[in-house]
Design an enzyme around this catalytic site. Structure first.
Site, PDB file in Angstrom:
ATOM      1  N   GLU A  92      90.796 -84.414  22.724  1.00 56.59           N
ATOM      2  CA  GLU A  92      90.012 -84.388  21.501  1.00 56.59           C
ATOM      3  C   GLU A  92      90.857 -84.797  20.295  1.00 56.59           C
ATOM      4  O   GLU A  92      92.082 -84.618  20.274  1.00 56.59           O
ATOM      5  CB  GLU A  92      89.437 -82.983  21.288  1.00 56.59           C
ATOM      6  CG  GLU A  92      88.440 -82.621  22.378  1.00 56.59           C
ATOM      7  CD  GLU A  92      87.872 -81.220  22.254  1.00 56.59           C
ATOM      8  OE1 GLU A  92      88.513 -80.361  21.612  1.00 56.59           O
ATOM      9  OE2 GLU A  92      86.787 -80.986  22.784  1.00 56.59           O
ATOM     10  N   CYS A 330      92.527 -75.218  14.188  1.00 55.46           N
ATOM     11  CA  CYS A 330      93.779 -74.949  14.876  1.00 55.46           C
ATOM     12  C   CYS A 330      93.591 -73.978  16.047  1.00 55.46           C
ATOM     13  O   CYS A 330      93.026 -72.910  15.887  1.00 55.46           O
ATOM     14  CB  CYS A 330      94.745 -74.361  13.860  1.00 55.46           C
ATOM     15  SG  CYS A 330      96.321 -73.971  14.543  1.00 55.46           S
TER      16      CYS A 330
END
Ligand code: SF4
Length: 350
Positions: A92, A330
């Site tokens: 990704e 994150c």
């Protein structure tokens, strides 16, 4: 016949490939210009290249530009892309628009071997390293490729576990014949693999961020298992001693977890660890995943840490959370790989 893939090659490597047919470095740079700066995926429409060279390249090579197979857009306009290589590796990439700053967060591996328990990528397993071309492709193949200003190596994978390809990708991103992005606008992030950090500091002029998350070794081992092999105190010593050139930035990433690593004791240890250095601190919110008992520190607590670091002479900032609603933030990459059928838009909807 297996065709040569040009994305991921330097101008000199493309020259080696075309020089037996009488072509020069100037021709090679025109090819890199069309691929890396103009993102052209068809040799026949490249400009400034002789017709015979276009035919040769069409017959014997591919540009290596591979479009994402799916995407998902966050409420804050962050876009997460899913890539799949011909060999089946999935990974990704996240595009983060923030005013004039347009950042691409690239993956360096399909999955990761580091086993950080807070990170969804770690649960995905490991399907292989990405090539330099597959890393660069994440910047040049997305819809917003033309406006990218910054690149961060903070997606899936540990960059120092695939350093040859990361260094080559950095070379292509910064070279005048490549994407011409300033090294100041490129940041490579690591959980802290000492030999890789030393080599990276010597071989590249891009910025470096080391994930700290705790100033205490025993506690850090539970968050970042690689601490057992490469203690971060040794890494901080190396960072303090390494002569930084002007404008090059070395930072610490500190994900703040409520009542876990956000106590005054942690703050004092952090100040002690980083004193007398130019190392900056980026304080990040923690992103929960399902059945997670941990919570992020409050915004007030994060500001308290920032304020106290700054008045101690340590440069610090609180980073915004981006794309959390689409698992693009994150530590959340790879969530989409598990539930992509439900969440990703079809390629034709991009
Ligand atoms: S935090 Fe980074 S190094 Fe750790 S498992 Fe996740 S991707 Fe790998």
């Amino acid at each position: 016949m297996v065709k040569s893939i040009l994305c991921g090659l330097t101008a000199d490597e493309i020259l080696e490939y075309i020089s037996p047919s009488g072509y020069t470095l100037s021709h090679s740079k025109k090819v890199t210009n069309c691929i890396y700066k103009k993102h052209i995926n068809d040799f026949s429409i490249m400009t400034g290249i002789p017709g015979l060279l276009k035919e040769y390249l069409t017959d014997n090579s591919s540009t290596g530009i591979i479009r994402p197979v799916a995407s998902q857009v966050s409420a804050d306009k962050t876009i997460k892309y899913l890539f799949r290589t011909e060999t089946g590796k999935e990974f990704e990439t996240v595009f983060i628009p923030d005013g004039k700053r347009k950042t691409v967060c690239v993956s360096t591996q399909s999955g990761c071997r580091m086993g950080c328990p807070f990170c969804v990528t770690s649960g995905y397993g490991f399907a292989g390293d990405l090539t330099a071309g597959e890393i660069v492709n994440q910047v040049i193949s997305i819809a917003d490729a033309a406006v990218v200003t910054h690149v961060v190596f903070m997606g899936m994978g540990e960059p120092m576990d695939n350093l040859d390809n990361v260094l080559k990708a950095c070379e292509i991103l910064t070279a005048e014949w490549g994407l011409s992005i300033s090294p100041r606008n490129i940041t490579v992030s690591t959980v802290g693999i000492t030999p890789g950090i030393v080599r990276f500091l010597r071989s590249s002029s891009c910025n470096l961020t080391v994930s700290l998350h705790s100033p205490y070794s025993d506690e850090r081992k539970r968050i970042i298992p690689v601490e057992s092999k490469y203690p971060v105190h040794e890494i901080i010593r190396i960072l303090k001693e390494f002569p930084l050139t002007k404008n090059r930035r070395v930072s610490i990433a500190y994900i703040m977890i409520k009542n876990m690593n956000d106590t005054d004791m942690h703050l004092d240890a952090l100040k002690e660890l980083l004193k007398d250095s130019d190392i900056r601190v980026n304080l990040l919110p923690y992103h929960k995943v399902a059945e997670d008992i941990n919570d992020s520190s409050s915004p007030e607590r994060m500001q308290y840490f920032k304020h106290n670091l700054i008045i101690s002479g340590i440069s610090a900032s609180v980073r915004k959370s981006r794309g959390a609603d689409i698992s693009a933030a994150c530590g959340l990459l790879a969530t989409g790989l598990k539930i992509r059928d439900q969440f990703f838009l079809a390629r034709e909807d991009l």
